[in-house]
Scaffold this active site. Structure first.
Site, PDB file in Angstrom:
ATOM      1  N   LYS A  32       7.698   1.214   1.055  1.00  0.00           N
ATOM      2  CA  LYS A  32       8.445   0.695  -0.104  1.00  0.00           C
ATOM      3  C   LYS A  32       9.630   1.579  -0.486  1.00  0.00           C
ATOM      4  O   LYS A  32      10.753   1.099  -0.636  1.00  0.00           O
ATOM      5  CB  LYS A  32       7.515   0.541  -1.332  1.00  0.00           C
ATOM      6  CG  LYS A  32       6.329  -0.376  -1.109  1.00  0.00           C
ATOM      7  CD  LYS A  32       5.440  -0.450  -2.330  1.00  0.00           C
ATOM      8  CE  LYS A  32       4.831   0.871  -2.748  1.00  0.00           C
ATOM      9  NZ  LYS A  32       3.921   1.481  -1.757  1.00  0.00           N
TER      10      LYS A  32
ATOM     11  N   SER B 236       3.311   2.200   2.949  1.00  0.00           N
ATOM     12  CA  SER B 236       3.702   0.953   3.620  1.00  0.00           C
ATOM     13  C   SER B 236       5.207   0.946   3.887  1.00  0.00           C
ATOM     14  O   SER B 236       5.688   0.192   4.735  1.00  0.00           O
ATOM     15  CB  SER B 236       3.298  -0.268   2.791  1.00  0.00           C
ATOM     16  OG  SER B 236       3.904  -0.248   1.518  1.00  0.00           O
TER      17      SER B 236
ATOM     18  N   LEU C  31       0.813  -1.211   0.000  1.00  0.00           N
ATOM     19  CA  LEU C  31       0.000   0.000   0.000  1.00  0.00           C
ATOM     20  C   LEU C  31       0.853   1.271   0.000  1.00  0.00           C
ATOM     21  O   LEU C  31       2.039   1.230   0.358  1.00  0.00           O
ATOM     22  CB  LEU C  31      -0.880   0.014   1.256  1.00  0.00           C
ATOM     23  CG  LEU C  31      -1.956  -1.075   1.350  1.00  0.00           C
ATOM     24  CD1 LEU C  31      -2.538  -1.096   2.763  1.00  0.00           C
ATOM     25  CD2 LEU C  31      -3.052  -0.822   0.318  1.00  0.00           C
TER      26      LEU C  31
ATOM     27  N   SER D 276       1.871  -1.456  -7.259  1.00  0.00           N
ATOM     28  CA  SER D 276       1.563  -2.629  -8.118  1.00  0.00           C
ATOM     29  C   SER D 276       0.449  -3.472  -7.503  1.00  0.00           C
ATOM     30  O   SER D 276       0.691  -4.607  -7.086  1.00  0.00           O
ATOM     31  CB  SER D 276       2.821  -3.457  -8.415  1.00  0.00           C
ATOM     32  OG  SER D 276       3.650  -3.645  -7.303  1.00  0.00           O
TER      33      SER D 276
HETATM   34  N1  LIG Z   1      10.333   0.488   9.663  1.00  0.00           N
HETATM   35  C1  LIG Z   1       9.981   1.329   8.685  1.00  0.00           C
HETATM   36  N2  LIG Z   1      10.235   1.016   7.392  1.00  0.00           N
HETATM   37  C2  LIG Z   1       9.859   1.860   6.398  1.00  0.00           C
HETATM   38  N3  LIG Z   1       9.222   3.040   6.592  1.00  0.00           N
HETATM   39  C3  LIG Z   1       8.949   3.397   7.882  1.00  0.00           C
HETATM   40  C4  LIG Z   1       9.306   2.556   8.960  1.00  0.00           C
HETATM   41  N4  LIG Z   1       8.898   3.148  10.099  1.00  0.00           N
HETATM   42  C5  LIG Z   1       8.326   4.306   9.747  1.00  0.00           C
HETATM   43  N5  LIG Z   1       8.349   4.482   8.414  1.00  0.00           N
HETATM   44  C6  LIG Z   1       7.810   5.658   7.729  1.00  0.00           C
HETATM   45  O1  LIG Z   1       6.736   5.254   6.902  1.00  0.00           O
HETATM   46  C7  LIG Z   1       6.646   6.103   5.748  1.00  0.00           C
HETATM   47  C8  LIG Z   1       6.686   5.230   4.518  1.00  0.00           C
HETATM   48  O2  LIG Z   1       6.592   6.019   3.386  1.00  0.00           O
HETATM   49  P1  LIG Z   1       7.159   5.614   1.975  1.00  0.00           P
HETATM   50  O3  LIG Z   1       7.151   6.863   1.162  1.00  0.00           O
HETATM   51  O4  LIG Z   1       8.433   4.850   2.094  1.00  0.00           O
HETATM   52  O5  LIG Z   1       6.009   4.603   1.497  1.00  0.00           O
HETATM   53  P2  LIG Z   1       5.703   4.041   0.046  1.00  0.00           P
HETATM   54  O6  LIG Z   1       5.316   2.617   0.271  1.00  0.00           O
HETATM   55  O7  LIG Z   1       6.841   4.308  -0.883  1.00  0.00           O
HETATM   56  O8  LIG Z   1       4.415   4.864  -0.390  1.00  0.00           O
HETATM   57  P3  LIG Z   1       3.948   5.316  -1.871  1.00  0.00           P
HETATM   58  O9  LIG Z   1       3.364   4.095  -2.513  1.00  0.00           O
HETATM   59  O10 LIG Z   1       2.907   6.357  -1.583  1.00  0.00           O
HETATM   60  O11 LIG Z   1       5.129   5.866  -2.601  1.00  0.00           O
HETATM   61  C9  LIG Z   1       7.854   7.048   5.804  1.00  0.00           C
HETATM   62  O12 LIG Z   1       7.417   8.287   6.346  1.00  0.00           O
HETATM   63  C10 LIG Z   1       8.801   6.325   6.778  1.00  0.00           C
HETATM   64  O13 LIG Z   1       9.652   7.210   7.478  1.00  0.00           O
END
Ligand SMILES: Nc1ncnc2c1ncn2[C@@H]1O[C@H](COP(=O)(O)OP(=O)(O)OP(=O)(O)O)[C@@H](O)[C@H]1O
Ligand SMILES: [Mg+2]
Length: 195
Positions: A37, A35, A32, A105
């Site tokens: 990623k 999440s 999501l 995805s």
């Molecule tokens: N253990 C962890 N691992 C990864 N992210 C974490 C963790 N703990 C907290 N976070 C926080 O969760 C958020 C995750 O956001 P991120 O942009 O990486 O998500 P994403 O899956 O790439 O979302 P999108 O699909 O919208 O791009 C960040 O603000 C990050 O700092």
């Protein structure tokens, strides 16, 4: 297309991998929004580069700034987004690189297509399974807020579906472990093919 004929080169994928002393691989992160990623992908890239591996992140938002700038979030556009990314990952693997992709995805069928394009021997699926309640609380881009207020159509988990992988190579819930631990766990995947 009849007029388009593949022109073979003089350097094999194996030659390039030997040059880089590693086995090419695509680590495909799915999950999501918020999440984790992208956070995970860039931390893993840093870790692998520090360990002397040549790698590259293909990130959802970044790719939509360029290569896929003409695509939206309809089912059809999401499929085309994944198809192009998979083709790029395939080329980068052919060039010998370890590729880390960070795309929601959401559709099983699209991820299966990516696996076909990249090749199952080089494809590792990692399900970033962080619960939606945690993602909503994090909401780093304010997107869940907008989607719940009805201001954002096609938002995965709110106004669009997410189909979890049925047999991922690895599952990581980022609400339970630190980024450092996650990176250590995923990095093992990059070593399983004799890198
Ligand atoms: N253990 C962890 N691992 C990864 N992210 C974490 C963790 N703990 C907290 N976070 C926080 O969760 C958020 C995750 O956001 P991120 O942009 O990486 O998500 P994403 O899956 O790439 O979302 P999108 O699909 O919208 O791009 C960040 O603000 C990050 O700092
Ligand atoms: Mg991201």
């Amino acid at each position: 297309m009849k007029q388009v004929v593949w022109h073979g080169g003089h350097v094999s994928a194996e030659d390039r991998q030997r040059l880089l002393s590693q086995s090419a691989l695509t680590i495909w992160l799915t999950g999501l929004s918020a999440s984790g990623k992208s956070t995970l992908a860039f931390a893993l890239e840093r870790h692998l580069i520090n360990a002397g591996r040549a790698c590259y992140v293909l990130d959802g938002d970044n790719v939509r700034h360029g290569l896929n700038g003409n695509l939206g979030f309809s089912h059809e556009d999401r499929t085309e987004n994944i198809r192009r990314i998979a083709e790029v990952a395939h080329l980068m693997n052919d060039a010998g690189l370890i590729v880390i992709t960070a795309f929601i995805s959401p559709y099983r069928e699209d991820r299966a297509m990516a696996k076909r394009i990249i090749g199952s021997e080089r494809f590792r699926e990692v399900y970033v399974s962080t619960p939606i309640q945690v993602c909503e609380q994090r909401d780093p881009k304010g997107l869940y807020g907008m989607a719940k207020a009805g201001k954002l159509a096609h938002f995965t988990g709110v106004s669009d579906p997410y189909e979890p992988p049925e047999a991922p190579d690895m599952v990581i819930d980022t609400s339970l472990v630190s980024v450092e631990e996650e990176v250590e766990r995923i990095a093992v995947l990059a070593q399983t093919i004799g890198a």
